[in-house]
Write an enzyme that holds these catalytic residues in place. Structure first.
Site, PDB file in Angstrom:
ATOM      1  N   HIS A 307       0.860  -1.188   0.000  1.00  0.00           N
ATOM      2  CA  HIS A 307       0.000   0.000   0.000  1.00  0.00           C
ATOM      3  C   HIS A 307       0.891   1.232   0.000  1.00  0.00           C
ATOM      4  CE1 HIS A 307      -3.135   2.834   1.161  1.00  0.00           C
ATOM      5  NE2 HIS A 307      -3.985   1.906   0.800  1.00  0.00           N
ATOM      6  N   ASP A 364      -7.973  -5.029  -0.272  1.00  0.00           N
ATOM      7  CA  ASP A 364      -8.437  -5.882  -1.381  1.00  0.00           C
ATOM      8  C   ASP A 364      -8.110  -7.349  -1.200  1.00  0.00           C
ATOM      9  OD1 ASP A 364      -7.500  -3.067  -3.182  1.00  0.00           O
ATOM     10  OD2 ASP A 364      -9.551  -3.848  -3.122  1.00  0.00           O
TER      11      ASP A 364
HETATM   12  C1  SDX Z   1      -6.058   0.270  -3.015  1.00  0.00           C
HETATM   13  O1  SDX Z   1      -4.241   4.755  -1.972  1.00  0.00           O
HETATM   14  C2  SDX Z   1      -5.216   4.124  -1.398  1.00  0.00           C
HETATM   15  O2  SDX Z   1      -5.676   4.486  -0.300  1.00  0.00           O
HETATM   16  C3  SDX Z   1      -5.780   2.961  -2.193  1.00  0.00           C
HETATM   17  C4  SDX Z   1      -6.844   2.110  -1.471  1.00  0.00           C
HETATM   18  C5  SDX Z   1      -8.109   2.901  -1.221  1.00  0.00           C
HETATM   19  O3  SDX Z   1      -8.829   2.545  -0.277  1.00  0.00           O
HETATM   20  O4  SDX Z   1      -8.423   3.793  -2.048  1.00  0.00           O
HETATM   21  O5  SDX Z   1      -6.332   1.660  -0.228  1.00  0.00           O
HETATM   22  C6  SDX Z   1      -7.229   0.892  -2.308  1.00  0.00           C
HETATM   23  O6  SDX Z   1      -5.780   0.642  -4.129  1.00  0.00           O
HETATM   24  C7  SDX Z   1      -5.214  -0.746  -2.286  1.00  0.00           C
HETATM   25  C8  SDX Z   1      -3.986  -1.250  -3.120  1.00  0.00           C
HETATM   26  C9  SDX Z   1      -4.469  -2.360  -4.070  1.00  0.00           C
HETATM   27  N1  SDX Z   1      -3.402  -2.700  -5.012  1.00  0.00           N
HETATM   28  C10 SDX Z   1      -2.790  -3.914  -4.958  1.00  0.00           C
HETATM   29  O7  SDX Z   1      -2.981  -4.770  -4.095  1.00  0.00           O
HETATM   30  C11 SDX Z   1      -1.802  -4.161  -6.093  1.00  0.00           C
HETATM   31  C12 SDX Z   1      -0.493  -4.767  -5.543  1.00  0.00           C
HETATM   32  N2  SDX Z   1       0.197  -3.708  -4.778  1.00  0.00           N
HETATM   33  C13 SDX Z   1       1.043  -2.823  -5.454  1.00  0.00           C
HETATM   34  O8  SDX Z   1       1.218  -2.850  -6.792  1.00  0.00           O
HETATM   35  C14 SDX Z   1       1.655  -1.685  -4.645  1.00  0.00           C
HETATM   36  O9  SDX Z   1       1.914  -2.156  -3.396  1.00  0.00           O
HETATM   37  C15 SDX Z   1       0.827  -0.421  -4.587  1.00  0.00           C
HETATM   38  C16 SDX Z   1       0.490   0.060  -5.964  1.00  0.00           C
HETATM   39  C17 SDX Z   1      -0.411  -0.651  -3.813  1.00  0.00           C
HETATM   40  C18 SDX Z   1       1.684   0.636  -3.893  1.00  0.00           C
HETATM   41  O10 SDX Z   1       2.745   0.892  -4.700  1.00  0.00           O
HETATM   42  P1  SDX Z   1       3.879   1.970  -4.290  1.00  0.00           P
HETATM   43  O11 SDX Z   1       3.564   2.628  -2.997  1.00  0.00           O
HETATM   44  O12 SDX Z   1       4.116   2.845  -5.467  1.00  0.00           O
HETATM   45  O13 SDX Z   1       5.094   1.070  -3.988  1.00  0.00           O
HETATM   46  P2  SDX Z   1       6.049   0.465  -5.084  1.00  0.00           P
HETATM   47  O14 SDX Z   1       5.235  -0.069  -6.232  1.00  0.00           O
HETATM   48  O15 SDX Z   1       7.095   1.469  -5.365  1.00  0.00           O
HETATM   49  O16 SDX Z   1       6.666  -0.791  -4.308  1.00  0.00           O
HETATM   50  C19 SDX Z   1       7.727  -0.621  -3.365  1.00  0.00           C
HETATM   51  C20 SDX Z   1       8.526  -1.923  -3.452  1.00  0.00           C
HETATM   52  C21 SDX Z   1       8.974  -2.254  -4.857  1.00  0.00           C
HETATM   53  O17 SDX Z   1      10.138  -3.072  -4.738  1.00  0.00           O
HETATM   54  P3  SDX Z   1      11.633  -2.373  -4.936  1.00  0.00           P
HETATM   55  O18 SDX Z   1      11.586  -1.667  -6.266  1.00  0.00           O
HETATM   56  O19 SDX Z   1      11.749  -1.425  -3.774  1.00  0.00           O
HETATM   57  O20 SDX Z   1      12.584  -3.512  -4.904  1.00  0.00           O
HETATM   58  O21 SDX Z   1       7.691  -3.028  -3.048  1.00  0.00           O
HETATM   59  C22 SDX Z   1       7.502  -3.918  -4.135  1.00  0.00           C
HETATM   60  C23 SDX Z   1       7.879  -3.146  -5.389  1.00  0.00           C
HETATM   61  O22 SDX Z   1       8.356  -4.042  -6.394  1.00  0.00           O
HETATM   62  N3  SDX Z   1       6.083  -4.294  -4.116  1.00  0.00           N
HETATM   63  C24 SDX Z   1       5.617  -5.538  -4.315  1.00  0.00           C
HETATM   64  C25 SDX Z   1       4.221  -5.441  -4.147  1.00  0.00           C
HETATM   65  N4  SDX Z   1       3.896  -4.168  -3.869  1.00  0.00           N
HETATM   66  C26 SDX Z   1       5.035  -3.445  -3.861  1.00  0.00           C
HETATM   67  N5  SDX Z   1       6.251  -6.705  -4.623  1.00  0.00           N
HETATM   68  C27 SDX Z   1       5.458  -7.798  -4.753  1.00  0.00           C
HETATM   69  N6  SDX Z   1       4.104  -7.794  -4.598  1.00  0.00           N
HETATM   70  C28 SDX Z   1       3.460  -6.631  -4.295  1.00  0.00           C
HETATM   71  N7  SDX Z   1       2.143  -6.622  -4.140  1.00  0.00           N
END
Ligand code: SDX
Length: 428
Positions: A307, A364
């Site tokens: 998140h 989710d």
């Molecule tokens: C919602 O904003 C809100 O409030 C949203 C929400 C709401 O109520 O409106 O809460 C609802 O959208 C919840 C999120 C649902 N999305 C997912 O579950 C999709 C999977 N999660 C992600 O793609 C990710 O975690 C985000 C998009 C939710 C957040 O992304 P960020 O904050 O931009 O973080 P990032 O993508 O830069 O990740 C940081 C690191 C990265 O690794 P490094 O580059 O540092 O090595 O964490 C890793 C990412 O690769 N990472 C994951 C991961 N999520 C982040 N690796 C594996 N699986 C994952 N799910």
């Protein structure tokens, strides 16, 4: 003593005021930075940038705290109902019984949609994703209620648009589902409460009485409360940005629905179930998929994990996980993907990759399991998220308008070609 931040640029010192919120959050107000220094700031994805001040929702990602207008989400999920929470978010206080009755009754009297909307609905192929239909039909409300396009509507006119939107979105959502399975639509029944009416429109058949299950109605109420608002998330920021151009409430929410559709945002609840189903079909080896999620060369992500703000447990995920167990037990359902979800969670919470990156289950991760238990089809999961988030979008749009916020127009740093002269095609 008012605090300030000092920034030194090209040897010159600038002092920028510090803003502090009611929950002690602090920000450097940079609104005068460019005028004073010629510099702008850069923050891709707005990870460190506040777009506005707001009195609607407070969340603390480190502590896993979520409050709607100061009320903890745990108390509202336990004691309130979705229409009361919608009133709280939109109007700022818990309604008296009279206010709640008025709000509920007004919504009941606006649940029908213009019959011409069925012609638009019929124009969609049955394969159309319901989120695309929902966004289109919500936008089409501007055609049926052109007065909503007036940016200088009176309070009463805005309140009527709010009632119409709260009342008609469930009808449109249920009708898009019936359209997708080729079944006759159900008209709303005014004697039913909001959640019961939606379930009736979704699952009743003209050929027999539809039996409402109180466990299902209660679970839906709780899920909608948990999704009702979440400060400046992607879709809410979209609603505010579109609304800042004086676009109507309907157009702004239609844009928010499109943003929510993205699998990284609200579309994640559908992606989680599809992921769990794929793991089950692949033999149920969650460790193999944890390894894929950690592999930089593998685009696979553990959907429902991580998140932007919560670097601790998403408080909504805790409540939904408990509700999932209760609902499946009450309905006598044994869903193998729930076991896979729990295995994944257990494995991830003990894996350094996830622990170091503070990746916890988000709202989710478990919601799809309950939706499935309630009989909601997978491609309607994100529509359910929109149904829940609607009062939050409305409240945020209303606040932005009442605060007379300027049109949103971020700056950029240009990195393209510098000035060059046109070359005739024969000379290229
Ligand atoms: C919602 O904003 C809100 O409030 C949203 C929400 C709401 O109520 O409106 O809460 C609802 O959208 C919840 C999120 C649902 N999305 C997912 O579950 C999709 C999977 N999660 C992600 O793609 C990710 O975690 C985000 C998009 C939710 C957040 O992304 P960020 O904050 O931009 O973080 P990032 O993508 O830069 O990740 C940081 C690191 C990265 O690794 P490094 O580059 O540092 O090595 O964490 C890793 C990412 O690769 N990472 C994951 C991961 N999520 C982040 N690796 C594996 N699986 C994952 N799910």
């Amino acid at each position: 003593m008012s605090e300030f931040a000092e920034i030194i640029l090209d040897g010159k010192s600038y002092q920028l005021p510090v803003v502090e919120g009611t929950e002690n959050e602090k920000a450097v107000d940079i609104s005068a930075l460019r005028a004073q220094s010629g510099y702008v700031t850069l923050d891709s994805g707005y990870k460190n940038t506040g777009a506005t001040t707001s009195a609607i929702t407070f969340l603390d990602g480190e502590q896993g705290i979520l409050h709607y207008r100061g009320y903890p989400i745990e108390q509202l999920a336990e004691k309130s109902n979705f229409i009361e929470v919608a009133y709280l978010l939109i109007y700022g206080s818990l309604p008296t019984q009279q206010e709640l009755n008025d709000f509920s009754n007004k919504i009941r009297l606006h649940t029908l949609v213009n019959e011409d909307m069925r012609k638009i609905l019929d124009g969609f192929p049955s394969t159309a994703h319901p989120m695309g239909i929902l966004s289109a039909l919500i936008s089409s409300l501007t055609a049926f209620y052109p007065e909503s396009l007036n940016p200088n509507q009176t309070k009463e006119e805005v309140d009527l648009s709010i009632i119409r939107l709260m009342a008609k979105l469930p009808t449109i959502a249920a009708w898009s589902y019936k359209n997708s399975i080729g079944h006759p639509v159900n008209y709303p029944k005014n004697k039913l409460d909001y959640c019961s009416n939606f379930l009736h429109m979704m699952f009743a058949y003209p050929t027999e009485e539809y039996e409402l299950n109180p466990v299902v109605v209660d679970a839906l109420n709780k899920l909608l409360i948990l999704h009702a608002d979440h400060e400046q998330n992607c879709s809410t920021s979209t609603v505010r940005l579109v609304g800042s151009a004086n676009a109507s409430l309907y157009s702004s929410v239609s844009a928010g629905i499109s943003a929510l559709w993205g699998p990284l945002h609200g579309g994640a609840n559908q992606a989680v179930i599809e992921m769990l189903e794929a793991i089950k079909a692949d033999g149920g080896d969650s460790k193999k998929f944890i390894a894929k999620a950690k592999d930089k060369d593998d685009p696979f992500r553990l959907m429902g994990f991580g998140h932007r703000v919560y670097k601790n447990f998403d408080p909504r995920a805790r409540i939904i996980k408990k509700a999932a167990d209760e609902v499946l037990t009450a309905l006598g359902i044994n869903d193998p993907v729930l076991d896979i979800a729990k295995e994944l969670e257990e494995a991830a919470l003990n894996d350094p990759y996830f622990v170091e990156r503070k990746l916890y289950p988000n709202v989710d991760f478990y919601s799809g399991i309950i939706y499935r238990a309630l009989g909601i089809p997978t491609d309607m999961f994100t529509v359910m998220f929109a149904l829940g988030r609607l009062p939050g979008w409305i409240a945020q749009w209303k606040e932005m308008r009442e605060n007379k916020e300027p049109i949103g127009r971020p700056r950029q740093i240009y990195t393209g070609a510098t000035k060059r002269d046109y070359v005739a095609v024969e000379n290229r």
